[in-house]
Motif scaffolding. Structure first.
Motif, PDB file in Angstrom:
ATOM      1  N   LEU A 232       0.830  -1.208   0.000  1.00  0.00           N
ATOM      2  CA  LEU A 232       0.000   0.000   0.000  1.00  0.00           C
ATOM      3  C   LEU A 232       0.860   1.252   0.000  1.00  0.00           C
ATOM      4  N   ARG A 233       1.977   1.209   0.708  1.00  0.00           N
ATOM      5  CA  ARG A 233       2.894   2.349   0.692  1.00  0.00           C
ATOM      6  C   ARG A 233       3.446   2.569  -0.719  1.00  0.00           C
ATOM      7  N   ASN A 234       3.772   1.489  -1.424  1.00  0.00           N
ATOM      8  CA  ASN A 234       4.208   1.635  -2.796  1.00  0.00           C
ATOM      9  C   ASN A 234       3.100   2.188  -3.696  1.00  0.00           C
ATOM     10  N   LEU A 235       1.857   1.777  -3.459  1.00  0.00           N
ATOM     11  CA  LEU A 235       0.740   2.352  -4.208  1.00  0.00           C
ATOM     12  C   LEU A 235       0.637   3.848  -3.951  1.00  0.00           C
ATOM     13  N   TYR A 236       0.864   4.250  -2.692  1.00  0.00           N
ATOM     14  CA  TYR A 236       0.884   5.689  -2.390  1.00  0.00           C
ATOM     15  C   TYR A 236       1.954   6.396  -3.195  1.00  0.00           C
ATOM     16  N   ARG A 237       3.157   5.831  -3.237  1.00  0.00           N
ATOM     17  CA  ARG A 237       4.255   6.462  -3.979  1.00  0.00           C
ATOM     18  C   ARG A 237       3.911   6.563  -5.462  1.00  0.00           C
ATOM     19  N   PHE A 238       3.251   5.554  -5.994  1.00  0.00           N
ATOM     20  CA  PHE A 238       2.857   5.556  -7.409  1.00  0.00           C
ATOM     21  C   PHE A 238       1.817   6.636  -7.690  1.00  0.00           C
ATOM     22  N   LEU A 239       0.816   6.731  -6.821  1.00  0.00           N
ATOM     23  CA  LEU A 239      -0.275   7.697  -7.070  1.00  0.00           C
ATOM     24  C   LEU A 239       0.130   9.132  -6.750  1.00  0.00           C
ATOM     25  N   SER A 240       1.139   9.312  -5.909  1.00  0.00           N
ATOM     26  CA  SER A 240       1.549  10.668  -5.529  1.00  0.00           C
ATOM     27  C   SER A 240       2.715  11.186  -6.363  1.00  0.00           C
ATOM     28  N   ALA A 241       3.250  10.348  -7.245  1.00  0.00           N
ATOM     29  CA  ALA A 241       4.415  10.749  -8.060  1.00  0.00           C
ATOM     30  C   ALA A 241       4.045  11.848  -9.045  1.00  0.00           C
TER      31      ALA A 241
END
Length: 241
Positions: A232-241
């Motif tokens: 989920l943290r990686n999904l955050y990084r993907f969506l916030s990039a």
């Protein structure tokens, strides 16, 4: 996972990592101290998510590999990250593992497990596991794409398959593996103010770092941590990039 012979993709091997209560491990970072912004709600709509996966930005996952705690040969696995399109806002469908499992009991996880030779591809494996574990029919699922792999302490190389899920489905829980299924608002999960970083000694003398995202669901705390929180943290990084 979906058979008596399969193992949870973020299982811990007790002989190499001493048992511990993740809720009692000290918080060493994360939360509001990181100063990271939440993903805006307009970026979490179905249309925005489709556009993001259709044309991904330049970005790098924060977490890729946990310390290796087993001699097992690496194995490919897949999990479904089901984003349910609720009228009040998107949610993520998660499961709580049954307490009778020898590993990973009682933990929060995505539907998922080992890739079988019969699976056409990684996405097919994730869809099959979601059907076998919680009875989520593929007819309600729109696969958006995948995130980079996340390798667990037990050498499962996990591919998160992110999808949109239309409401109206009915779940049929596999009682051998899943105690219950529940949903957490995607907006809450995509706010790093709710991400806590922990550290615990690993079996090789180093430290294992991981995130938790404790969500208060009425009177019950849904303690999302470890591999699930890492993806989920990686999904955050993907969506916030």
């Amino acid at each position: 996972m979906s058979s008596a012979t399969s193992e949870p993709v973020n299982a811990v091997v007790p002989t190499m990592l001493p048992p511990f209560d993740p809720r009692k491990v000290p918080v060493v970072g994360g939360g509001t101290a990181d100063g990271l912004p939440a993903v805006a709600l307009e970026q979490l709509t179905a249309q925005a998510l489709r556009a993001r996966f259709a044309a991904p930005p330049a970005w790098a996952p924060e977490l890729r590999r946990e310390p290796r705690m087993t001699g097992r040969e690496p194995a490919q696995a897949a999990v479904l990250v089901p984003i349910v399109q609720r009228p009040q806002g998107p949610t993520v469908l998660l499961t709580e593992r049954t307490a009778n499992l020898s590993t990973h009991s009682g933990q929060v996880a995505f539907p998922g497990g080992r890739v079988d030779p019969e699976d056409a591809n990684i996405a097919a494996a994730a869809l099959r596991e979601a059907w076998e574990e919680v009875g989520l029919s593929a007819s309600y699922i729109e696969v958006l794409g995948s995130l980079p792999t996340y390798t667990t302490v037990t050498s499962f190389i996990v591919t998160p398959v992110v999808s949109l899920v239309e409401p109206g489905f009915e779940l049929t829980i596999n009682p051998y593996e899943v105690a219950q299924a529940f949903e957490v608002p995607l907006g809450w999960l995509m706010d790093p103010a709710n991400h806590r970083r922990h550290a615990v000694p690993a079996g090789d003398g180093t430290q294992r770092h991981w995130y938790s995202m404790p969500y208060q669901d009425g009177a019950e705390e849904r303690f999302v941590w470890g591999a699930t929180a890492g993806m989920l943290r990686n999904l955050y990084r993907f969506l916030s990039a």
